[in-house]
Every structure is written in C-alpha cells, then in structure tokens.
Design a protein around this motif. Structure first.
Motif, PDB file in Angstrom:
ATOM      1  N   PRO A  43       0.827  -1.209   0.000  1.00  0.00           N
ATOM      2  CA  PRO A  43       0.000   0.000   0.000  1.00  0.00           C
ATOM      3  C   PRO A  43       0.861   1.258   0.000  1.00  0.00           C
ATOM      4  O   PRO A  43       1.958   1.285   0.556  1.00  0.00           O
ATOM      5  CB  PRO A  43      -0.810  -0.125   1.293  1.00  0.00           C
ATOM      6  CG  PRO A  43       0.013  -1.000   2.178  1.00  0.00           C
ATOM      7  CD  PRO A  43       0.726  -1.953   1.273  1.00  0.00           C
ATOM      8  N   THR A  44       0.350   2.302  -0.630  1.00  0.00           N
ATOM      9  CA  THR A  44       1.032   3.585  -0.696  1.00  0.00           C
ATOM     10  C   THR A  44       0.429   4.545   0.327  1.00  0.00           C
ATOM     11  O   THR A  44      -0.536   4.222   1.023  1.00  0.00           O
ATOM     12  CB  THR A  44       0.905   4.188  -2.097  1.00  0.00           C
ATOM     13  OG1 THR A  44      -0.480   4.516  -2.336  1.00  0.00           O
ATOM     14  CG2 THR A  44       1.383   3.199  -3.157  1.00  0.00           C
ATOM     15  N   ALA A  45       0.981   5.740   0.373  1.00  0.00           N
ATOM     16  CA  ALA A  45       0.460   6.751   1.301  1.00  0.00           C
ATOM     17  C   ALA A  45      -0.990   7.092   1.000  1.00  0.00           C
ATOM     18  O   ALA A  45      -1.729   7.536   1.883  1.00  0.00           O
ATOM     19  CB  ALA A  45       1.326   8.006   1.229  1.00  0.00           C
ATOM     20  N   ALA A  46      -1.418   6.894  -0.253  1.00  0.00           N
ATOM     21  CA  ALA A  46      -2.804   7.188  -0.636  1.00  0.00           C
ATOM     22  C   ALA A  46      -3.786   6.277   0.079  1.00  0.00           C
ATOM     23  O   ALA A  46      -4.969   6.614   0.217  1.00  0.00           O
ATOM     24  CB  ALA A  46      -2.978   7.053  -2.146  1.00  0.00           C
ATOM     25  N   GLU A  47      -3.339   5.092   0.521  1.00  0.00           N
ATOM     26  CA  GLU A  47      -4.222   4.152   1.228  1.00  0.00           C
ATOM     27  C   GLU A  47      -4.091   4.240   2.745  1.00  0.00           C
ATOM     28  O   GLU A  47      -4.754   3.517   3.469  1.00  0.00           O
ATOM     29  CB  GLU A  47      -3.924   2.706   0.797  1.00  0.00           C
ATOM     30  CG  GLU A  47      -4.451   2.322  -0.570  1.00  0.00           C
ATOM     31  CD  GLU A  47      -3.448   2.518  -1.681  1.00  0.00           C
ATOM     32  OE1 GLU A  47      -3.869   2.683  -2.842  1.00  0.00           O
ATOM     33  OE2 GLU A  47      -2.231   2.523  -1.391  1.00  0.00           O
TER      34      GLU A  47
END
Length: 415
Positions: free
Chosen positions: A330-334
């Motif tokens: 997961p990225t910071a967007a999640e």
C-alpha cells in the motif's frame, strides 16, 4: 459525423456484457470552511477489460478528480474482467450525495430476468456525534462471478465490515430504492442481514450453465442513537434502525452441472494452512509488503489457479502446485483506510471448472501499535450487547494507564 459516432457508442453500450459492480467511500478531511473531500473506490465487471460505464453524481457533487483511471484487477479471458477506479470529490459542504451506475445489458441468459443494470451508492458525509467526523461506508468486494455446482448447497459468507464500528447489514435491492428494475432475486439464493448467502437449488441436474444476477445493497447502522450535523448546523437523528449510508454489491452467480461429490477437497478445492480464515483481519504499514499465503488441495480434480478481487495493484504468484501468494504494497494514498481482498481457488474436472468457498480478509493500512497490558480490565459488559460502552470503558482505562487520549480502540472476538 458526430451523430454517427454517438449512435455507434450508444449501440455498443447495449451489448450483453455486464457482470456487476461495487463502490465504497472514505472521507479524507474537513476544512475549517466546512468543505469536505471524499474518495470513491469502485469496481466494474464486464466481459472485456475495455468495456466500462460512467458513474453519474446527483446532488451535492462539487468538483471531482479521477485519481485512478479504470485499471485491471483480475481477468478470466473470454468470461469476465474486473477493473478498479478511484475518484475524489471536493464538496463545498458536508451535505451528502448519490452516485448511480445504470445502463444495459447484463450478460445473456439471466434466469431471474434482470436485463438492465442499476446500482446506487448513497454517500453520507455529515459529522457524526459518536466519532466526531464524517461517516465511512461499509467495505466489501466480490469476484464478478461465483461458480457453484447445482447439486451442492453452499453458504457464501461475504466480507462486509465497517471502519466506524457500525453494524453492517445486507439485503436485496428493491424498486423503492431505485437500485434495480426489475428486482427479481435469484430463487436459488437467500440473503441474511448478516451478509451470508445460502445457495440451494431444486434442480437436481443441469447440462448447461444457469446464470443469475445478484444485486445486493450493503448498509451501515449505528450501534447507538447518533446525531448527524450539517455544515450549516441542521441536524438529523439516526437510531439503530436507520441506515446511515448504502453501497451496491453486484455479481453473477453461475450454477454449473453437478459434481460427483460435494465434499471439500474432493473435486472442489479445500483450503489448507496457512490460508487465512474467512473475515480475518490484517494490518500493514505504508510501503511495506503484505503477503497472503494460500494453499489448497483436491484429490479428484486438478487445482488450476487462484482468482481474487482487491486493490488493483495486488499481484499474485504460484510458488508451487496448489500454493499461491497475494502480495500488496500500500502507498500513502491508502493510509488510514481498510481494504478487502477476496479469493477463490479453481479446480478442473471433466471440462468443468469449480470454485472453492469464497474467503476474504480485511487489510487495515497505516501506523498502528500492538499494546501488551499486564493485568485485566474487569467488566460485566458484553461484546454483543454493549459494544460502545465496552469500548469507552477500555479506552478510559488505557488512557488512565498513559496511552494517548486520541487513540482509536477496536474490539474483535478471537477464535
């Protein structure tokens, strides 16, 4: 020339190619001026990956940005393709809105006579009195099609959880909600409010595939009476009998010819350790790799693959026969969000393809801590009947022991 092109597009949209959809939402932040940002994550299921349709917004829609164009999640060539998209709405206030997907047509030979599709999500963003922030929708996902042998009763336990701790309920759509037209539930499939689907067919055998459209609505209900407050100050009370928001969950049920034995592990795959239990919860930090290891066996058929539904950037591999791994970073967007991942294992016998039971996990992304406490917190409250009071009692005790007052507490029954 423009009219001709438009005519061709409309004609193409009428092809029989739809296999359902789903949508969830996450509020991002509320500004001091009352404006709100919300992330809509949705999946579309069509025969081909190139096919799609646009969600239409009704009400307080504000301005929107496409954060992720439709991207393939999973595909069975010639049968279905699932894609995922992400849209962010910037709203001038926290009044909610509806977003709708409608058109035609469902795939051919739908026995419960569903022709045109319609799916509605009701996005509720008013400030909740119990948590002091906007509502988050229930979270769920599903494969575009589930295959069940005609002679094998089965229970499909859907994953439907709520990040706010609300009670989640499932039902079939009805005309009063404008979720479907017509609204004919599959006669072979019963849905419980706890989001379990029970399959049972009066047909003892079939030589061909029987298809049904499953059009569900998933709603969240507060565990205590709450007040929703708009930016302008007006309020509405929601009791435990009032749904806060609703999302669609639609897919195809394919009933296939009978299997010689319904026993798991014979022709239909049986899961083995370390496969996670259905509805298990997992936690992962941003930019860390989550691996879900899956094993399955079948003694009288051949394990041929794994199918899944989840975030578009989940990858799968097969390190050995009957072994599979789903990997996600997961990225910071999640960050701060929870994401469902569901899967089935396929087996093949005598030119028929069978699906195992559906298993799902809920993955929470972000910084988290596991706290070990010495001693016990004595209480007479029960998890089933006094959830909110129990959470408050435990949070107060943890605060007394020195933890931050702004922490979130979730309770889960073990075992």
């Amino acid at each position: 020339m423009f009219l001709l092109v438009l005519s061709l597009l409309v004609s193409g949209s009428q092809a029989s190619h739809f296999l359902g959809t789903m949508m969830t939402y996450y509020p991002v932040e509320t500004q001091t001026n009352g404006s709100v940002s919300v992330i809509l994550r949705y999946k579309q299921n069509f025969v081909e990956c190139s096919q799609s349709v646009t969600w239409n917004c009704e009400g307080n829609c504000g301005s929107w940005t496409r954060m992720l164009p439709l991207t393939k999640v999973e595909e069975v060539s010639g049968e279905w393709c699932q894609t995922e998209g992400v849209i962010t709405h910037q709203l001038p206030n926290n009044t909610g809105f509806q977003t709708k997907l409608d058109g035609g047509l469902w795939i051919d030979n739908i026995l419960n006579r569903i022709v045109y599709w319609r799916a509605v999500a009701a996005v509720e963003l008013r400030n909740r009195s119990d948590i002091g922030k906007p509502n988050t929708s229930p979270q769920t996902t599903i494969l575009p099609a589930l295959r069940v042998p005609v002679n094998c009763p089965r229970t499909i336990n859907l994953l439907a959880f709520d990040p706010d701790g609300d009670e989640v309920k499932c039902r079939y759509g009805n005309a009063a909600d404008s979720e479907c037209n017509p609204c004919n539930p599959p006669p072979v499939l019963n849905v419980s409010s706890s989001c379990s689907l029970t399959f049972s067919s009066s047909v003892s055998n079939t030589s061909s595939e029987l298809r049904y459209a499953v059009q569900l609505v998933v709603e969240d209900f507060p565990r205590q009476t709450i007040t929703l407050t708009e930016t302008g100050g007006s309020q509405e009370v929601k009791t435990t009998s009032d749904a806060i928001s609703k999302i669609p969950l639609q897919f195809a049920l394919k009933v296939i010819p009978e299997v010689p034995s319904c026993a798991e592990g014979s022709y239909v795959a049986r899961f083995l350790p370390p496969t996670p239990d259905n509805r298990a919860q997992k936690f992962i930090q941003v930019n860390k790799v989550l691996e879900i290891n899956i094993r399955a066996e079948a003694t009288h058929s051949t394990v041929t693959g794994l199918l899944f539904s989840g975030p578009h950037n989940v990858s799968k591999s097969s390190p050995g026969s009957g072994s599979f791994t789903l990997s996600w970073t997961p990225t910071a967007a999640e960050s701060g969000q929870s994401h469902p991942i569901c899967f089935v294992v396929e087996t093949s016998y005598n030119y028929n393809t069978y699906h195992s039971e559906l298993r799902c996990v809920a993955v929470t992304v972000g910084n988290y801590y596991v706290v070990a406490l010495r001693g016990r917190i004595s209480t007479s409250l029960s998890l089933e009947n006094d959830y909110d009071a129990l959470v408050k009692q435990i949070k107060d005790e943890l605060t007394r022991r020195g933890l931050h007052t702004g922490m979130n507490v979730r309770l889960h029954r073990m075992g």
